[in-house]
Design an enzyme around this catalytic site. Sequence first.
Site, PDB file in Angstrom:
ATOM      1  N   LYS A 188       3.772  -3.423   5.962  1.00  0.00           N
ATOM      2  CA  LYS A 188       4.128  -2.807   5.227  1.00  0.00           C
ATOM      3  C   LYS A 188       3.595  -1.347   6.443  1.00  0.00           C
ATOM      4  CE  LYS A 188       7.662  -1.081   3.686  1.00  0.00           C
ATOM      5  NZ  LYS A 188       9.291  -1.027   3.643  1.00  0.00           N
ATOM      6  N   ASP A 221      10.226  -6.381   4.184  1.00  0.00           N
ATOM      7  CA  ASP A 221      11.308  -5.969   3.601  1.00  0.00           C
ATOM      8  C   ASP A 221      12.674  -6.755   4.541  1.00  0.00           C
ATOM      9  OD1 ASP A 221      10.678  -3.864   5.621  1.00  0.00           O
ATOM     10  OD2 ASP A 221      11.914  -2.270   4.770  1.00  0.00           O
ATOM     11  N   ASP A 245       3.252 -13.606  -2.224  1.00  0.00           N
ATOM     12  CA  ASP A 245       3.023 -13.885  -3.852  1.00  0.00           C
ATOM     13  C   ASP A 245       4.445 -14.093  -3.518  1.00  0.00           C
ATOM     14  OD1 ASP A 245       3.112 -14.719  -5.973  1.00  0.00           O
ATOM     15  OD2 ASP A 245       2.784 -12.955  -6.936  1.00  0.00           O
ATOM     16  N   ASP A 249       7.913 -17.197  -2.877  1.00  0.00           N
ATOM     17  CA  ASP A 249       8.255 -17.762  -3.962  1.00  0.00           C
ATOM     18  C   ASP A 249       9.769 -17.322  -3.159  1.00  0.00           C
ATOM     19  OD1 ASP A 249       6.332 -19.020  -5.651  1.00  0.00           O
ATOM     20  OD2 ASP A 249       7.588 -17.506  -7.345  1.00  0.00           O
TER      21      ASP A 249
END
Length: 356
Positions: A188, A221, A245, A249
Amino acid sequence: MKASIVLLPGDGIGPEIVREAWRTLEAVAARFGHVFTMEERPIGGGAIDAFGDPLPQSTLDACRDADAILLGAVGGPKWDDPNAKTRPEAGLLSIRKELGLFANLRPITTHRQLVAASPLRPDIIDGVDILFFRELTGGIYFGKSERSDDGLTASSTMTYSTPEIERIVRLAADAARGRRGKLTSVDKANVLEVSRHWRRVAADVVSTDYPDLDYEVVLVDAMAMHLLSRPRDFDVVVTGNMFGDILTDEASMLPGSLGMLPSASLGSDGPGLYEPIHGSAPDIAGKNVANPLATILAAAMALRHSLNLEIEASTVETAVDQVLDDGLRTGDIAAGGPTVSTSEMGDAVARYVAGT
Ligand code: NAD
């Protein structure tokens, strides 16, 4: 080859699925002439009941001495009391910390036989084959955290040092070389200073030692969108703890079932820890209906990454493909059709591995 593998069945469906992975490894040993010494050790809720400790010292010692560790899952309602002195999951965190397992590898592969199980369209997910490298022992989950005295403000700090970034990027770059040669680093950097540092260090590692790779950087993002719109474009993806993480998922939904996905946690030396990504599934424990394939695929990862047995690992992965081709399905992937039990699925994989 001779190798020692510690089995940590754990709680819930753990013992049932680890038993099938054990049979797969026995079949590998018999077919390829290896000797695998496999011993079971307690971890998690069962270890709390027996020893008052989710990671008894004897388990940790055996793991340190092993070449690889295969874990089922830990936890369950019996140990959910919020006032309990310790919890099964503490055993998992301790073993990762004690063994310095800083890299979490999560392959996301869609099996063509199961594309209908995915919430996404087949033309988007057919052929997806991504290997995530998530940094596991640093970043915001381990940074300084505080709450103001008046209780109105709280902060958690994301910190990464150059060596922490270098070692995970190197592992990911090595893996990319053995695959399709593409590496994506996710950060980011448009907002976070720690991400600008990550981006600089990663670029240095790649340009100095891996100039042959097709390297790109993507903002986290944007990556969240690309994973759903064009997941086939990614090969190896490396990122920090929290971004990894969340993204892994998200990506785990691409193949449609938790019961198919393995993971590995590796350090710079010592044994790796291999496990399915799902939990102990207490709702189906003891019924011989759980899908053992994620754990069997985790055993394949152990063969590849800890024992350096690539042909044996591929043999196990091919056997899993073959049982799916034969139409064998446990309940989680049957989409309402006929099902086989945990042990029938394990039998079928072991037979293909054995070549019989
Ligand atoms: P879970 O992954 O255990 O189960 C979620 C759902 O998926 C359940 O309906 C379960 O039946 C199903 N499922 C999971 N694995 C399956 C398999 N192999 N075959 C068929 N169906 C499967 O998650 P949960 O229910 O949120 O957690 C249960 C327990 O597991 C909790 O105590 C949790 O803390 C623990 N947990 C442990 C780990 C780990 O050991 N690494 C990871 C996640 C959760």
